[in-house]
Design an enzyme around this catalytic site. Structure first.
Site, PDB file in Angstrom:
ATOM      1  N   GLY A 113     -62.851 -61.146 112.869  1.00 49.71           N
ATOM      2  CA  GLY A 113     -63.806 -61.922 113.653  1.00 49.71           C
ATOM      3  C   GLY A 113     -64.526 -61.038 114.652  1.00 49.71           C
ATOM      4  O   GLY A 113     -63.883 -60.334 115.435  1.00 49.71           O
ATOM      5  N   GLN A 120     -73.375 -54.100 120.862  1.00 50.64           N
ATOM      6  CA  GLN A 120     -72.492 -53.618 119.803  1.00 50.64           C
ATOM      7  C   GLN A 120     -72.260 -54.634 118.687  1.00 50.64           C
ATOM      8  O   GLN A 120     -72.011 -54.243 117.542  1.00 50.64           O
ATOM      9  CB  GLN A 120     -71.140 -53.228 120.407  1.00 50.64           C
ATOM     10  CG  GLN A 120     -71.169 -51.975 121.266  1.00 50.64           C
ATOM     11  CD  GLN A 120     -71.239 -50.703 120.452  1.00 50.64           C
ATOM     12  OE1 GLN A 120     -70.901 -50.694 119.275  1.00 50.64           O
ATOM     13  NE2 GLN A 120     -71.686 -49.623 121.075  1.00 50.64           N
ATOM     14  N   GLN A 189     -65.758 -61.791 129.584  1.00 53.88           N
ATOM     15  CA  GLN A 189     -64.349 -61.560 129.273  1.00 53.88           C
ATOM     16  C   GLN A 189     -63.485 -61.826 130.502  1.00 53.88           C
ATOM     17  O   GLN A 189     -62.433 -62.468 130.411  1.00 53.88           O
ATOM     18  CB  GLN A 189     -64.137 -60.125 128.805  1.00 53.88           C
ATOM     19  CG  GLN A 189     -64.716 -59.812 127.445  1.00 53.88           C
ATOM     20  CD  GLN A 189     -64.398 -58.405 126.995  1.00 53.88           C
ATOM     21  OE1 GLN A 189     -63.366 -57.851 127.339  1.00 53.88           O
ATOM     22  NE2 GLN A 189     -65.292 -57.813 126.223  1.00 53.88           N
ATOM     23  N   HIS A 210     -64.249 -51.520 124.736  1.00 55.01           N
ATOM     24  CA  HIS A 210     -64.345 -51.079 126.119  1.00 55.01           C
ATOM     25  C   HIS A 210     -63.049 -51.495 126.793  1.00 55.01           C
ATOM     26  O   HIS A 210     -62.513 -52.566 126.499  1.00 55.01           O
ATOM     27  CB  HIS A 210     -65.541 -51.763 126.781  1.00 55.01           C
ATOM     28  CG  HIS A 210     -65.915 -51.233 128.121  1.00 55.01           C
ATOM     29  ND1 HIS A 210     -65.532 -49.980 128.569  1.00 55.01           N
ATOM     30  CD2 HIS A 210     -66.650 -51.777 129.126  1.00 55.01           C
ATOM     31  CE1 HIS A 210     -66.034 -49.795 129.781  1.00 55.01           C
ATOM     32  NE2 HIS A 210     -66.694 -50.868 130.139  1.00 55.01           N
ATOM     33  N   GLU A 303     -71.685 -43.966 132.273  1.00 50.16           N
ATOM     34  CA  GLU A 303     -72.980 -44.623 132.132  1.00 50.16           C
ATOM     35  C   GLU A 303     -73.709 -44.746 133.472  1.00 50.16           C
ATOM     36  O   GLU A 303     -74.937 -44.835 133.512  1.00 50.16           O
ATOM     37  CB  GLU A 303     -72.818 -45.983 131.452  1.00 50.16           C
ATOM     38  CG  GLU A 303     -71.972 -46.977 132.196  1.00 50.16           C
ATOM     39  CD  GLU A 303     -71.397 -48.068 131.301  1.00 50.16           C
ATOM     40  OE1 GLU A 303     -71.420 -47.888 130.058  1.00 50.16           O
ATOM     41  OE2 GLU A 303     -70.916 -49.083 131.832  1.00 50.16           O
ATOM     42  N   GLU A 476     -68.430 -38.253 126.758  1.00 51.20           N
ATOM     43  CA  GLU A 476     -68.976 -39.109 127.813  1.00 51.20           C
ATOM     44  C   GLU A 476     -69.995 -38.392 128.693  1.00 51.20           C
ATOM     45  O   GLU A 476     -70.756 -39.052 129.403  1.00 51.20           O
ATOM     46  CB  GLU A 476     -67.850 -39.648 128.700  1.00 51.20           C
ATOM     47  CG  GLU A 476     -66.937 -40.659 128.021  1.00 51.20           C
ATOM     48  CD  GLU A 476     -67.600 -42.011 127.813  1.00 51.20           C
ATOM     49  OE1 GLU A 476     -68.764 -42.183 128.232  1.00 51.20           O
ATOM     50  OE2 GLU A 476     -66.952 -42.896 127.229  1.00 51.20           O
TER      51      GLU A 476
END
Length: 581
Positions: A113, A120, A189, A210, A303, A476
């Site tokens: 799922g 993403q 979340q 993540h 980021e 990164e």
């Protein structure tokens, strides 16, 4: 990079009544048996210390932390050992020639799922579906979204449907899946994890792209319930890059975005193979190990740093400086954005940072050194602060609160994210791109190169002192920047890069870019103008830094082709498909 967007927050909020509700430390109604951290453990996670000075007079470097062991065992894929700057690490190479191993890696899984359709979600759902078809597997990839949403229609257009059992409601998809990839926004979340956990089947596997949710749970003294496994596969690039390189690489045994993977808990011994299978199915050229905690710290920090926020701050600061000093607007744009996203990124991608410096004339090297020397410690000051804001949980709380401000509440209006490309500089960029010859990578401007490389090296140093592995540091700080993100700014400007990323990334870039702009303008550029001497120790350390050798090793593992971002890109966020140059 975080794997989500704000559109998913809307979908979840419409399906759950728990949005923005204060979170309790225990959940009797669902009896999930959360593991609660001790007060001492919580205090330890939030502690902040300072360490050695690296020879600086203004800024102390982060304290050195020894990297954790990241060895792993897999019964399906071949594990390889690599040496990065004297540190042994282990990777798994990807490729379409490994797709036949996916049924073994996903043993016991009948349905995957994919929850969310933001940055993403579309890429991962389509890549997984296509890879499993090629592997002749009967595993179903089902997308879970809010019915009636625009995302639901977009998923249909991508080939998922209710009729085929590959598209459905969020909660029924979670309940019916053996592997659930939770790709909704981080703030969603954080506000809805109780309901999400209660819908997971016992002994199922929760997949994250993540580690943000772990950071949020830690900040309130919790961990995941112990009745399901928790893994992560984290592509080192935005979703559109993950899909674009996968499609581009179909004829050459695959190409994609490197990924890290981590196993937080494994209830039945399948977690490592499943995580590696997930990464290979996404098209990752190579996969390296991390932990969820190391991932969220490096990712959220990265980021806000060189990947998005810092590079935005650099080009704004330098464009303003160059035009104020008499340079034409078009040339100033070419010497900032075009230079960084073109020739500098291309050179770093294929040959490393040192090659940028070595390509300059003697006069050019002096300009580079002047900019590098003046910029390194001001850059480190903000980067160090940013890392500790992430590690302490402060930046995580900021993201959660920002997500709640997207909606009206407490009598206050909603505050969605605003535009970041409406100033004069970015209008000039549209004009420059409209006349840019095909394949033009712009000029190698020494001063710009010095500032950009100083920022990149400062970020590497912070992550190194904080105990991150070289594979994570380089991905990164270097690879994701030059191979995944900067090509999007080269194609259509800063918003096209930033706003194709996750909500967490977009928020962080907007928050921290002005900080980098300010400190460069107020400290670095002032030092240059006042004739501050070049710090030769900094230059010597840059030239001899062991990271250059590690980057060369990683360069050999890079995607087999460069990402192509055409004018009519149909693989990006829908609202960005019809933008101007």
């Amino acid at each position: 990079m975080a794997a989500v967007t704000s559109s998913c927050s809307t979908a979840i909020s419409a399906s759950s009544k728990t949005l923005a509700k204060p979170v309790a430390a225990s959940f009797a109604p669902t009896n999930l048996s959360f593991s609660k951290l001790s007060p001492q453990s919580i205090r330890a996670r939030r502690s902040i210390t300072v360490g050695s000075a690296l020879g600086a007079t203004k800024v102390s470097a982060p304290p050195a932390t020894h990297p954790v062991s990241l060895d792993f065992e897999t019964s399906v894929f071949k594990k390889e050992r690599v040496n990065l700057a004297g540190h042994e690490e282990y990777i798994v190479r990807g490729g379409r020639d490994l797709f036949h191993l996916l049924p073994d890696a996903f043993k016991g899984i009948k349905q995957i799922g994919v929850i969310g359709w933001g940055s993403q979600g579309p890429a991962q759902a389509q890549n997984l579906r296509d890879s499993l078809v090629e592997a002749k597997s009967d595993i179903v990839v089902k997308v879970g979204l809010r019915k009636g949403s625009s995302s639901f229609n977009e998923a249909r257009e991508a080939g998922f449907s209710e009729e085929k059992g590959t598209l459905g409601d969020i909660w029924e998809t979670i309940s019916g899946s053996d592997l659930v990839l939770l790709l909704i926004s981080d703030s969603a979340q954080a506000d809805n994890y109780e309901k999400i956990f209660s819908h997971l089947k016992p002994n199922s596997i929760l997949g994250l792209s993540h580690g943000f949710l772990l950071g949020h749970l830690q900040s309130i003294g919790l961990d995941f319930p112990k009745n399901f496994s928790v893994i992560a596969v984290c592509p080192k690039g935005m979703g559109p890059s993950v899909r674009r390189l996968y499609v581009q690489g179909k004829e050459i045994n695959g190409a994609g975005i490197n990924s890290s993977f981590g196993v937080h808990q494994d209830v039945d011994g399948r977690a490592t193979n499943v995580a590696l299978g997930w990464s290979v199915a996404l098209g990752s050229p190579f996969t390296f190990a991390t932990t969820l905690e190391q991932e969220y710290k490096s990712d959220i920090f990265g980021e806000r740093g060189i990947l998005l926020g810092a590079v935005h701050g650099i080009v704004e600061s330098l464009f303003r400086r160059y035009t104020e000093n008499g340079m034409s607007e078009d040339l100033a744009y070419k010497n900032t954005v075009e230079s960084i996203t073109g020739v500098i990124s291309k050179t770093i991608s294929t040959q490393g940072m040192l090659a940028v410096y070595n390509a300059l004339s003697e006069d050019g090297k002096k300009e580079f050194e002047k900019a590098y020397s003046a910029s390194f410690y001001p850059c480190m000051e903000i980067l160090y602060e940013c890392y500790e804001d992430v590690a302490s949980g402060s930046e995580i709380r900021s993201v959660v609160l920002a997500g709640r401000r997207f909606y009206e509440k407490e009598g206050l209006p909603a505050f969605p994210m605003g535009k970041i490309d409406q100033t004069r500089m970015w209008k000039v960029g549209e004009r420059v791109r409209s006349t840019r010859p095909a394949g033009d990578l712009g000029p190698l401007y020494p001063f710009t190169a010095g500032v950009f490389v100083a920022m990149m090296m400062a970020q590497i140093e912070v992550l190194r002192k904080k105990g991150h592995s070289y594979s994570e540091i380089i991905n990164e700080s270097v690879i994701e920047s030059v191979d995944s993100l900067n090509p999007f700014m080269h194609a259509r400007g800063v918003s096209f890069m930033v706003d194709n990323c996750s909500t967490t990334a977009r928020l962080g870039s907007r928050k921290w870019a002005p900080r980098f702009d300010y400190i460069l303008t107020q400290q670095a550029l002032v030092a240059v103008d006042s004739g501050a001497p070049i710090n030769q120790d900094l230059i010597s350390n840059f030239v001899s830094d062991p990271v250059h050798g590690a980057i060369q090793v990683c360069a050999e593992l890079r995607p087999t082709l460069d990402i192509s971002v055409p004018a009519a890109a149909d693989f990006v966020r829908p609202e960005l498909r019809q933008c101007s140059n």
